[in-house]
Design an enzyme around this catalytic site. Structure first.
Site, short mmCIF file in Angstrom:
data_model
loop_
_atom_site.label_atom_id
_atom_site.label_comp_id
_atom_site.label_asym_id
_atom_site.label_seq_id
_atom_site.Cartn_x
_atom_site.Cartn_y
_atom_site.Cartn_z
N GLY A 25 0.81 -1.22 0.00
CA GLY A 25 0.00 0.00 0.00
C GLY A 25 0.83 1.26 0.00
O GLY A 25 0.32 2.36 0.16
N ALA A 33 7.72 8.25 -12.95
CA ALA A 33 7.61 6.80 -12.95
C ALA A 33 8.91 6.20 -13.48
O ALA A 33 9.42 6.64 -14.51
CB ALA A 33 6.44 6.36 -13.82
N THR A 34 9.43 5.22 -12.78
CA THR A 34 10.72 4.62 -13.17
C THR A 34 10.57 3.24 -13.81
O THR A 34 11.56 2.66 -14.25
CB THR A 34 11.66 4.51 -11.96
OG1 THR A 34 11.06 3.66 -10.99
CG2 THR A 34 11.94 5.88 -11.35
N HIS A 57 -2.12 1.66 -13.08
CA HIS A 57 -1.67 2.71 -12.15
C HIS A 57 -2.05 4.09 -12.67
O HIS A 57 -2.51 4.95 -11.91
CB HIS A 57 -0.15 2.62 -11.93
CG HIS A 57 0.24 1.57 -10.94
ND1 HIS A 57 0.17 1.76 -9.59
CD2 HIS A 57 0.71 0.32 -11.13
CE1 HIS A 57 0.58 0.67 -8.97
NE2 HIS A 57 0.92 -0.22 -9.88
#
Length: 194
Positions: A12, A32-33, A48
């Site tokens: 979470g 974002a990677t 996501h």
């Protein structure tokens, strides 16, 4: 303010980090990677994105699997004239994937560990600089050291570098949260002082 959010897989931590971002500001920059190497990962990334859009919070998503410090610097450049970028909370999700990407890129280098430790030093300095400018920066990472010792060298190197990265960043963060079973616990105020 520099915030580190850690926890295990599916704990979470990302949901908490996104909710905390919305508490700290009116808009967010999501770095974002992850890299989509297969259909499952593409679907995961898509889910996501959709979940972020459904919250109604204003996100600008930027994908940066390797050049994280450069991305952070581009959003914190003092000459930046975009007020919305200047006021946005920056969320990086996740450092563990970024480290994995860097490790795989450098794994054939004889001085791979030194290269990655230098990248960690650079990242730490940039994160501290961002926070010193009065910006909110939230970093999501994974706790990977609770499991078994990996059988192969690259796995052990990844586990060790992840632990080092988390320790270094936690030491300079203003707040550190451990999320377990969906419950965030703020650790910094609980730190025992010797």
């Amino acid at each position: 303010m520099l915030v580190l959010v850690t926890g295990g897989a599916r704990s979470g931590k990302s949901s908490f980090a996104e909710t905390y971002t919305a508490k700290l500001g009116n808009r967010g920059i999501y770095i974002a990677t992850a890299q989509a190497y297969d259909d499952e990962m593409r679907a995961r990334i898509g889910l996501h994105r959709l979940q972020r859009e459904e919250t109604g919070f204003e996100w600008a998503t930027h994908e940066e699997p390797l050049l994280l410090t450069e991305a952070l610097l581009s959003f914190t450049n003092k000459n930046n004239e975009d007020k919305e970028i200047d006021e946005a909370v920056i969320l990086v999700d996740c450092l563990t994937l970024w480290l994995s990407n860097c490790l795989l890129k450098a794994e054939q280098q004889p001085d791979m560990e030194q290269i990655l430790l230098a990248k960690l030093d650079e990242l730490t300095a940039v994160c501290q600089s961002v926070a010193s400018q009065g910006r909110h920066l939230i970093l999501v990472t994974n706790e990977v050291g609770y499991g078994l010792v990996p059988e192969y060298k690259l796995g052990r190197q990844f586990r060790d570098l992840s632990g080092t990265m988390n320790r270094i960043l936690a030491n300079v963060a203003d707040q550190v949260f451990l999320v377990t079973s969906g419950i965030p616990v703020e650790l910094t105020s609980l730190r025992y002082k010797l």
